[in-house]
Scaffold this active site. Structure first.
Site, PDB file in Angstrom:
ATOM      1  N   HIS A 112      -2.696  -1.631  -2.445  1.00 54.19           N
ATOM      2  CA  HIS A 112      -2.763  -1.106  -3.822  1.00 54.19           C
ATOM      3  C   HIS A 112      -3.948  -1.686  -4.598  1.00 54.19           C
ATOM      4  O   HIS A 112      -4.162  -1.296  -5.747  1.00 54.19           O
ATOM      5  CB  HIS A 112      -1.462  -1.417  -4.573  1.00 54.19           C
ATOM      6  CG  HIS A 112      -0.271  -0.676  -4.048  1.00 54.19           C
ATOM      7  ND1 HIS A 112      -0.221   0.703  -3.991  1.00 54.19           N
ATOM      8  CD2 HIS A 112       0.918  -1.119  -3.537  1.00 54.19           C
ATOM      9  CE1 HIS A 112       0.944   1.080  -3.476  1.00 54.19           C
ATOM     10  NE2 HIS A 112       1.648  -0.002  -3.183  1.00 54.19           N
ATOM     11  N   HIS A 153       4.767   3.667   0.145  1.00 57.66           N
ATOM     12  CA  HIS A 153       4.073   3.879  -1.126  1.00 57.66           C
ATOM     13  C   HIS A 153       2.648   4.366  -0.863  1.00 57.66           C
ATOM     14  O   HIS A 153       1.977   3.881   0.061  1.00 57.66           O
ATOM     15  CB  HIS A 153       4.019   2.573  -1.925  1.00 57.66           C
ATOM     16  CG  HIS A 153       5.359   1.959  -2.193  1.00 57.66           C
ATOM     17  ND1 HIS A 153       6.006   1.163  -1.258  1.00 57.66           N
ATOM     18  CD2 HIS A 153       6.174   2.027  -3.270  1.00 57.66           C
ATOM     19  CE1 HIS A 153       7.172   0.774  -1.762  1.00 57.66           C
ATOM     20  NE2 HIS A 153       7.302   1.283  -2.975  1.00 57.66           N
TER      21      HIS A 153
END
Length: 436
Positions: A112, A153
């Site tokens: 991320h 994710h």
């Protein structure tokens, strides 16, 4: 199950002294049971599975990928340097031919973390895979790389770093962003103007099982890899698609992960998320290791495995088949779409708000890329965070053309500090990082 055995490197860095907090999913014991399972199953007794100790990354490795505000030491810990160093060790062993492939079982994770870093988001401070890839390119020359992100994710950080790079294919297969953090990863996110189609997002509905993941692998990912022809395939190996994961809602199994890695055959796998510490990670990781080593993984099963309770519905199967057809069609139209997107534009801009949920920081960013048919194009970033820092960055891409190089150097030289706390130059081709 007879297969050709491969020599596989294992790099462990459980970071037993690093956690976001004592009760956070990303905490010290996350790899404890995995390490025990690997020892108990005797995997290191196989002649073709070899453990290596992780190295330690240095600031230059991070500056090759990120613009850390104000500097690298403000956003990382020693554990991040070892996690990245572990991935680099995996890459070194593969690139030198000491092993056929390698699995870096390291934490903290990183997918991320975006190009500009004001703090931590999604448990990530710096992008471990990107640091490894740019290390490879510096030491072993230009490489055409495909990253297959199998974390539940969306791999939004990796996507952001390589948004404008036509030589890095980023494919993320994840739970639909309308139902899970970070809320992105849709078909329309398809890459920058000089790299349209080099970003592929495959959002899947909650409760998708092995059948759906492997259908996407066979009907989208592998065909696109055949056409892209990467020199290296990297699995960004998140394991929170598992049916027992406490913070997601998918139905993937240890067998599914093993089959995926068997068919994908990555050169390097790097651990990302996965928070079912006892019920999933030990079995998923053992399955992946056996699959990468070309050994029999057919008996790897979770103690509570029951295929009937985790089977996906017929509705999900139909959805996945339709999605696979749509994405592959989109990939086939990428050149035509680029013509329509660019038109006669010399520059393409995008504005985006970024929230660092782990550190509670908000950022507003404007990215400008020079349209170029010869390279990824120079990129400039104007970024302001509510910490009070406003920065300007110039990114000269690897394999840059003379025109983009000259323009990037001119912009950096002429940009003053009247509006900015810091002005950065990241020259990926010449491995130069400057700040004023």
């Amino acid at each position: 199950m007879l297969k050709k055995e491969r020599k596989t490197g294992l790099i462990f860095f459980p970071a037993f002294d690093w956690a976001i907090s004592p009760t956070h999913p990303e905490r010290e014991e996350r790899l404890l049971y995995t390490q025990d399972q690997v020892f108990e199953e005797g995997l290191l007794d196989f002649d073709n599975i070899i453990e290596f100790k992780p190295g330690v990354a240095v600031d230059d490795d991070i500056n090759r990928v990120h613009i850390c505000v104000p500097d690298t030491r403000s956003v990382i810990t020693e554990s991040h340097l070892i996690s990245a160093g572990g991935a680099i060790t995996a890459a070194e062993k593969v690139m030198k031919g000491e092993v056929d492939n390698a699995f870096a079982l390291v934490r903290p994770p990183g997918h991320h973390a975006m190009l500009v870093v004001h703090g931590a988001r999604g448990f990530c401070n710096v992008n471990i895979e990107a640091i490894m890839i740019e290390y490879i390119r510096k030491h072993y020359g230009p490489q055409r790389v495909a990253i297959i992100d199998t974390d539940c994710h969306h791999g939004d950080g990796t996507q952001d770093i390589y948004w404008n790079d036509p030589n890095t294919l980023c494919i993320s297969i994840h739970q639909d962003g309308t139902t899970l953090y970070p809320g992105t990863g849709f078909h329309r996110e398809f890459g920058g103007p000089n790299a349209l189609g080099a970003t592929i997002n495959i959002p899947l509905p909650p409760r998708t099982s092995d059948e759906g993941f492997l259908y996407i692998l066979d009907h989208v990912i592998l065909p696109i890899l055949d056409e892209f022809k990467p020199d290296l395939v990297i699995n960004s190996a998140g394991q929170d698609n598992h049916y027992s994961d406490p913070i997601t809602d998918m139905r993937f199994t240890a067998q599914g992960y093993a089959l995926l890695n068997d068919r994908l055959s990555p050169h390097i796998a790097v651990l990302e998320g996965g928070y079912s510490i006892e019920k999933a990670l030990p079995y998923v990781n053992v399955g992946i290791i056996l699959a990468m080593a070309g050994l029999d993984y057919s008996n790897v099963r979770e103690p509570d495995y029951d295929p009937l309770t985790i089977r996906q519905s017929d509705e999900i199967s139909r959805y996945v088949e339709k999605e696979a057809a749509e994405i592959y069609t989109l990939w086939g139209k990428r050149d035509l779409m680029r013509e329509k997107l660019i038109g006669n534009a010399e520059y393409v801009r995008r504005k985006k708000p970024i929230y660092y949920d782990t550190d509670g920081i908000s950022e507003q960013q404007e990215e400008t890329v020079r349209v170029c048919n010869d390279c990824g194009g120079i990129v400039t970033i104007d970024s302001a965070a509510d910490t009070g820092n406003r920065i300007f960055a110039v990114i000269i891409p690897g394999q840059s053309c003379p025109a983009c190089r000259a323009k990037g150097e001119e912009i950096y030289t002429s940009t003053g500090k009247d509006k900015y706390n810091y002005v950065y130059l990241q020259d990926r081709e010449r491995d130069i990082f400057l700040v004023k």
